[in-house]
Design a protein around this motif. Structure first.
Motif, short mmCIF file in Angstrom:
data_model
loop_
_atom_site.label_atom_id
_atom_site.label_comp_id
_atom_site.label_asym_id
_atom_site.label_seq_id
_atom_site.Cartn_x
_atom_site.Cartn_y
_atom_site.Cartn_z
N ARG A 185 0.19 -1.39 -0.33
CA ARG A 185 0.02 0.58 0.51
C ARG A 185 0.41 1.32 0.31
O ARG A 185 2.13 1.12 -0.04
CB ARG A 185 -0.62 0.38 0.96
CG ARG A 185 -1.79 -1.22 1.40
CD ARG A 185 -2.66 -1.41 -0.08
NE ARG A 185 -3.49 -0.18 0.56
CZ ARG A 185 -4.33 0.25 -0.37
NH1 ARG A 185 -3.41 -0.37 -2.20
NH2 ARG A 185 -5.57 1.16 -0.74
N GLN A 193 2.30 5.56 4.58
CA GLN A 193 2.34 7.22 5.72
C GLN A 193 3.15 8.08 5.75
O GLN A 193 3.53 7.03 7.03
CB GLN A 193 0.93 6.53 6.85
CG GLN A 193 0.51 7.61 7.21
CD GLN A 193 -0.09 7.13 9.00
OE1 GLN A 193 0.05 5.70 9.48
NE2 GLN A 193 -1.71 7.40 8.80
N GLN A 237 -7.02 9.48 3.32
CA GLN A 237 -5.98 9.98 1.89
C GLN A 237 -6.08 10.89 1.59
O GLN A 237 -6.83 11.03 1.56
CB GLN A 237 -6.05 8.60 1.00
CG GLN A 237 -4.53 7.93 0.55
CD GLN A 237 -4.06 6.88 1.63
OE1 GLN A 237 -4.68 6.01 1.76
NE2 GLN A 237 -2.71 6.88 0.91
N GLU A 297 -6.08 10.12 -4.47
CA GLU A 297 -5.89 8.39 -4.72
C GLU A 297 -5.88 8.03 -6.04
O GLU A 297 -5.76 8.74 -6.78
CB GLU A 297 -7.61 8.90 -4.52
CG GLU A 297 -8.21 8.99 -2.77
CD GLU A 297 -8.11 8.17 -2.41
OE1 GLU A 297 -8.55 7.80 -1.17
OE2 GLU A 297 -8.71 6.61 -2.37
N GLN A 321 -5.99 -0.15 -8.43
CA GLN A 321 -5.44 -0.66 -7.02
C GLN A 321 -4.71 -1.97 -7.54
O GLN A 321 -3.23 -1.73 -7.53
CB GLN A 321 -6.29 -1.09 -5.58
CG GLN A 321 -5.64 -1.14 -4.81
CD GLN A 321 -6.87 -1.52 -3.82
OE1 GLN A 321 -8.06 -1.21 -3.81
NE2 GLN A 321 -6.26 -2.40 -2.75
N SER A 378 -2.21 5.17 -2.46
CA SER A 378 -2.85 4.06 -2.30
C SER A 378 -2.08 3.62 -3.34
O SER A 378 -1.69 2.31 -2.65
CB SER A 378 -4.10 4.04 -1.56
OG SER A 378 -5.14 4.28 -3.08
#
Lengths: 110, 110
Positions: free
Chosen positions: A42, A45, B2, B5, B9, B102
């Motif tokens: 992912r 952060q 977040q 985006e 994914q 992400s």
């Protein structure tokens, strides 16, 4: 040229134990320094950000802390690890519009 | 929450196909970076775009920064198995803080 070193590469620690991850940068002066955490596969952060010695900005409330005792040294610490602290921790440096990353530390809290 | 985006994914394609990865936000960024990451390693910077509407090409990869500096895209032409990896976009704002998307996990099958 600039290089960034991060260690250890992997770490397995019991719940409640302390943590110290170290990052050093070579070949540059007064860089911005960052600690990131990444969940598996992912995005990253942002945890901590530093513009100079002793100057730390925390992005999210958590069980971790950071320190910058020297210009090119950035340390991530915890007094008592939680299971939720497990993850892939990345250190980065920047002088402007680009960030460059270390190889990361895989932390598993058991 | 977040700031950026990414979509899709996950992406699994055959060698030789084209693909586009999108990175969207409601925030304005000073610059935007694209990184590629291999498992167990730190992200490696591919490109930085700074000007709204800017297009940069890196061999078979084309990067575009939106006119309003809120979004970006990465287009790969004739994908190869060596392109397999996790692609991350990151927006820079608030004086050299980098906020990551992400991630898009790309698998190119031979």
């Amino acid at each position: 040229s600039q290089t960034i070193h991060q260690w250890p590469a992997t770490l397995v620690q019991p719940v409640g134990s302390p943590l110290s991850l170290e990052c050093t940068v070579e070949g540059t002066s007064n860089p911005n320094l960052y600690w990131y955490r990444q969940a598996a596969g992912r995005g990253l952060q942002l945890l901590f950000y530093s513009v100079g010695i002793g100057q730390i900005s925390s992005e999210v409330p958590q069980n971790l802390s950071a320190s910058r005792p020297q210009d090119r040294q950035f340390i991530l610490s915890s007094k008592k690890l939680l299971l939720s602290d497990s993850g892939f921790y990345l250190c980065a440096w920047s002088l402007g519009a680009e960030a460059f990353f270390g190889q990361g530390t895989r932390l598993t809290v058991v | 929450t977040q700031l950026l985006e990414q979509s899709p994914q996950f992406l699994s394609i055959q060698e030789g196909e084209n693909l586009t990865v999108y990175c969207n936000s409601s925030s304005v960024f000073s610059s935007l970076q694209w990184y590629r990451q291999e498992p167990g390693e730190g992200p490696v910077l591919l490109v930085t775009v700074v000007t709204g509407g800017e297009v940069k090409k890196l061999k078979r990869l084309t990067f575009q920064f939106g006119d309003a500096r809120k979004d970006s895209s990465l287009h790969i032409t004739a994908a190869q198995p060596g392109d397999t990896g996790l692609y991350l976009c990151a927006g820079e704002r608030d004086f050299n803080k980098f906020y990551f998307g992400s991630g898009t996990k790309l698998n190119v099958k031979p």
